[in-house]
Write a protein that holds these residues in place. Structure first.
Motif, mmCIF file in Angstrom:
data_model
loop_
_atom_site.group_PDB
_atom_site.id
_atom_site.type_symbol
_atom_site.label_atom_id
_atom_site.label_comp_id
_atom_site.label_asym_id
_atom_site.label_seq_id
_atom_site.Cartn_x
_atom_site.Cartn_y
_atom_site.Cartn_z
ATOM 1 N N TYR A 87 0.842 -1.195 0.000
ATOM 2 C CA TYR A 87 0.000 0.000 0.000
ATOM 3 C C TYR A 87 0.878 1.246 0.000
ATOM 4 N N VAL A 88 0.397 2.292 -0.671
ATOM 5 C CA VAL A 88 1.149 3.545 -0.737
ATOM 6 C C VAL A 88 0.309 4.677 -0.160
ATOM 7 N N PRO A 89 0.958 5.781 0.243
ATOM 8 C CA PRO A 89 0.222 6.906 0.840
ATOM 9 C C PRO A 89 -0.831 7.477 -0.101
ATOM 10 N N ASN A 90 -1.829 8.118 0.484
ATOM 11 C CA ASN A 90 -2.887 8.726 -0.321
ATOM 12 C C ASN A 90 -2.895 10.259 -0.219
ATOM 13 N N VAL A 91 -1.967 10.825 0.561
ATOM 14 C CA VAL A 91 -1.878 12.288 0.696
ATOM 15 C C VAL A 91 -0.476 12.739 0.295
ATOM 16 N N TYR A 92 -0.401 13.647 -0.675
ATOM 17 C CA TYR A 92 0.887 14.117 -1.184
ATOM 18 C C TYR A 92 0.916 15.649 -1.174
ATOM 19 N N THR A 93 1.902 16.204 -0.459
ATOM 20 C CA THR A 93 2.084 17.660 -0.409
ATOM 21 C C THR A 93 3.394 18.000 -1.119
ATOM 22 N N ILE A 94 3.312 18.882 -2.098
ATOM 23 C CA ILE A 94 4.473 19.244 -2.906
ATOM 24 C C ILE A 94 4.895 20.660 -2.526
ATOM 25 N N TYR A 95 6.089 20.784 -1.939
ATOM 26 C CA TYR A 95 6.613 22.081 -1.531
ATOM 27 C C TYR A 95 7.487 22.635 -2.652
ATOM 28 N N VAL A 96 7.235 23.886 -3.011
ATOM 29 C CA VAL A 96 7.995 24.541 -4.080
ATOM 30 C C VAL A 96 8.349 25.962 -3.652
ATOM 31 N N SER A 97 9.268 26.574 -4.386
ATOM 32 C CA SER A 97 9.647 27.964 -4.095
ATOM 33 C C SER A 97 8.492 28.895 -4.442
ATOM 34 N N ALA A 98 8.550 30.104 -3.904
ATOM 35 C CA ALA A 98 7.498 31.084 -4.178
ATOM 36 C C ALA A 98 7.402 31.393 -5.662
ATOM 37 N N SER A 99 8.565 31.462 -6.321
ATOM 38 C CA SER A 99 8.592 31.756 -7.759
ATOM 39 C C SER A 99 7.930 30.636 -8.562
ATOM 40 N N ASP A 100 8.278 29.388 -8.247
ATOM 41 C CA ASP A 100 7.705 28.266 -8.982
ATOM 42 C C ASP A 100 6.222 28.100 -8.680
ATOM 43 N N TYR A 101 5.823 28.430 -7.456
ATOM 44 C CA TYR A 101 4.426 28.303 -7.065
ATOM 45 C C TYR A 101 3.529 29.122 -8.004
ATOM 46 N N GLN A 102 4.019 30.286 -8.394
ATOM 47 C CA GLN A 102 3.211 31.192 -9.214
ATOM 48 C C GLN A 102 2.922 30.616 -10.599
ATOM 49 N N HIS A 103 3.869 29.869 -11.170
ATOM 50 C CA HIS A 103 3.668 29.407 -12.548
ATOM 51 C C HIS A 103 3.209 27.962 -12.652
ATOM 52 N N ILE A 104 3.413 27.164 -11.580
ATOM 53 C CA ILE A 104 3.120 25.738 -11.718
ATOM 54 C C ILE A 104 1.909 25.281 -10.925
ATOM 55 N N CYS A 105 1.481 26.056 -9.960
ATOM 56 C CA CYS A 105 0.375 25.627 -9.101
ATOM 57 C C CYS A 105 -0.959 25.973 -9.762
ATOM 58 N N SER A 106 -1.590 24.976 -10.352
ATOM 59 C CA SER A 106 -2.883 25.172 -11.015
ATOM 60 C C SER A 106 -3.665 23.874 -10.957
ATOM 61 N N GLN A 107 -4.964 23.967 -11.199
ATOM 62 C CA GLN A 107 -5.792 22.767 -11.185
ATOM 63 C C GLN A 107 -5.375 21.808 -12.286
ATOM 64 N N ARG A 108 -4.964 22.334 -13.442
ATOM 65 C CA ARG A 108 -4.543 21.474 -14.549
ATOM 66 C C ARG A 108 -3.333 20.638 -14.159
ATOM 67 N N ILE A 109 -2.355 21.253 -13.501
ATOM 68 C CA ILE A 109 -1.144 20.527 -13.087
ATOM 69 C C ILE A 109 -1.495 19.481 -12.028
ATOM 70 N N ILE A 110 -2.360 19.846 -11.091
ATOM 71 C CA ILE A 110 -2.735 18.893 -10.058
ATOM 72 C C ILE A 110 -3.481 17.707 -10.667
ATOM 73 N N ASP A 111 -4.332 17.963 -11.653
ATOM 74 C CA ASP A 111 -5.010 16.862 -12.342
ATOM 75 C C ASP A 111 -3.997 15.918 -12.986
ATOM 76 N N GLU A 112 -2.965 16.495 -13.605
ATOM 77 C CA GLU A 112 -1.944 15.666 -14.249
ATOM 78 C C GLU A 112 -1.177 14.835 -13.222
ATOM 79 N N LEU A 113 -0.831 15.441 -12.098
ATOM 80 C CA LEU A 113 -0.091 14.720 -11.066
ATOM 81 C C LEU A 113 -0.961 13.643 -10.418
ATOM 82 N N TYR A 114 -2.245 13.930 -10.261
ATOM 83 C CA TYR A 114 -3.185 12.940 -9.754
ATOM 84 C C TYR A 114 -3.154 11.699 -10.646
ATOM 85 N N THR A 115 -3.196 11.912 -11.956
ATOM 86 C CA THR A 115 -3.181 10.815 -12.911
ATOM 87 C C THR A 115 -1.863 10.054 -12.864
ATOM 88 N N VAL A 116 -0.747 10.779 -12.715
ATOM 89 C CA VAL A 116 0.570 10.139 -12.607
ATOM 90 C C VAL A 116 0.594 9.166 -11.424
#
Length: 248
Positions: A51-80
Motif C-alpha cells: 500500500y502507498v500513501p494517499n496524501v501528497y504535499t508538494i513544496y515549491v519555491s514562491a517563484s515556482d508556485y506562481q507558474h506551476i500551481c494550477s488545477q490542470r497541473i494537479i489533475d496531471e499529477l493525480y493521474t501520474v
C-alpha cells in the motif's frame, strides 16, 4: 581585511543575483520523477499487498508556485500517481489528495514532496518557512450526478484477438461493463460473449474484474476467475475475444 569582506559581500550577493535571475523554473517532469520516487520509498506491506500513501504535499519555491500551481497541473499529477499504483501492483486506501505549498527556503527549480497515509497524517503546523496557500484536489463523491468530477483515464482495454479486433477504450474510476449489450461501455459482437459478460470496478485505486455469471466464463491469463485484480499486461478472455489491459 576590508578587501576580504568586500570580496565575500560581492560573492554572496552576485551569486544570489545570478541564481535568482537564471535558475531554471521547476518543470512538471521533475515533480513527476520525485513523486514516483516518493511512492516507491513510502510503500508499506499490509495483508500480503503493498500500500502507498494517499496524501501528497508538494513544496515549491514562491517563484515556482506562481507558474506551476494550477488545477490542470494537479489533475496531471493525480493521474501520474494513479498510473504508478496500477503499474507497480500497489494499492491505496481512501481518497487521493494532492496539494501544493510554498517553502521560502527552497530554491527556484527545486521541490520537496511529503506523503502520508491518511490515518497517520499529522496536523499541518504553520512555521516561518512555509505559507499556507494551497490548492488541493480531493475527489468529490459520485453521489452528485450533476457535478461529476473529471475522470482521470489511467488504463485501457484493447481487443488483440477476436471478431472485434482493435476495439479500444480508455477509462479511469467509472464502472465498465463488457459484453454484447449495445449500451455496454465495452461493446462486443462476439457471439460467444454474454450480453453482460463481465464488468470492472475501481477499488483501492485499482481495477477489479468480475465475471457477471456469464455462460462461458471469464478468464485472465488463461485462468477462469470469479473476480481478479487487474495488472498491467493482463489478457482477459471473453468468449472468443482476447482483451489486453494496459496503463495508458
Amino acid at each position: 581585511m576590508r578587501a576580504l569582506k568586500w570580496e565575500l559581500f560581492l560573492e554572496k550577493h552576485i551569486e544570489g543575483f545570478f541564481n535568482r535571475k537564471f535558475a531554471s523554473e521547476l518543470e512538471l517532469a521533475e515533480i513527476e520523477k520525485n513523486l514516483e520516487r516518493e511512492i516507491l520509498l513510502k510503500k508499506e506491506k499490509k495483508e500480503n499487498a503493498a500500500y502507498v500513501p494517499n496524501v501528497y504535499t508538494i513544496y515549491v519555491s514562491a517563484s515556482d508556485y506562481q507558474h506551476i500551481c494550477s488545477q490542470r497541473i494537479i489533475d496531471e499529477l493525480y493521474t501520474v500517481i494513479e498510473k504508478q499504483v496500477i503499474a507497480n501492483d500497489f494499492f491505496m486506501e481512501d481518497k487521493l489528495i494532492v496539494s501544493f505549498m510554498q517553502d521560502i527556503e527552497l530554491k527556484k527549480g527545486m521541490c520537496n514532496i511529503q506523503s502520508f497515509f491518511r490515518l497517520s497524517m499529522p496536523e499541518v503546523q504553520g512555521d516561518k518557512n512555509t505559507e499556507s496557500h494551497t490548492i488541493v484536489l480531493e475527489r468529490p463523491s459520485f453521489a452528485k450526478p450533476l457535478n461529476l468530477p473529471k475522470e482521470h483515464k489511467v488504463a485501457s482495454l484493447i481487443v488483440v484477438d477476436g471478431p472485434d479486433m482493435d476495439a479500444y477504450l480508455e477509462f479511469g474510476e467509472n464502472q465498465i461493463y463488457i459484453g454484447r449489450r449495445e449500451k455496454n461501455e465495452f461493446f462486443l459482437t462476439d457471439k460467444n460473449a454474454s450480453r453482460v459478460h463481465s464488468y470492472i470496478v475501481f477499488e483501492k485505486h485499482r481495477h477489479l474484474l468480475y465475471d457477471a455469471d456469464s455462460l462461458n466464463g471469464t478468464y485472465v491469463n488463461g485462468q477462469k476467475i470469479k473476480s481478479q485484480w487487474l495488472k498491467f499486461g493482463d489478457e482477459i478472455q471473453v468468449g472468443n475475444t482476447i482483451i489486453l489491459y494496459e496503463v495508458v
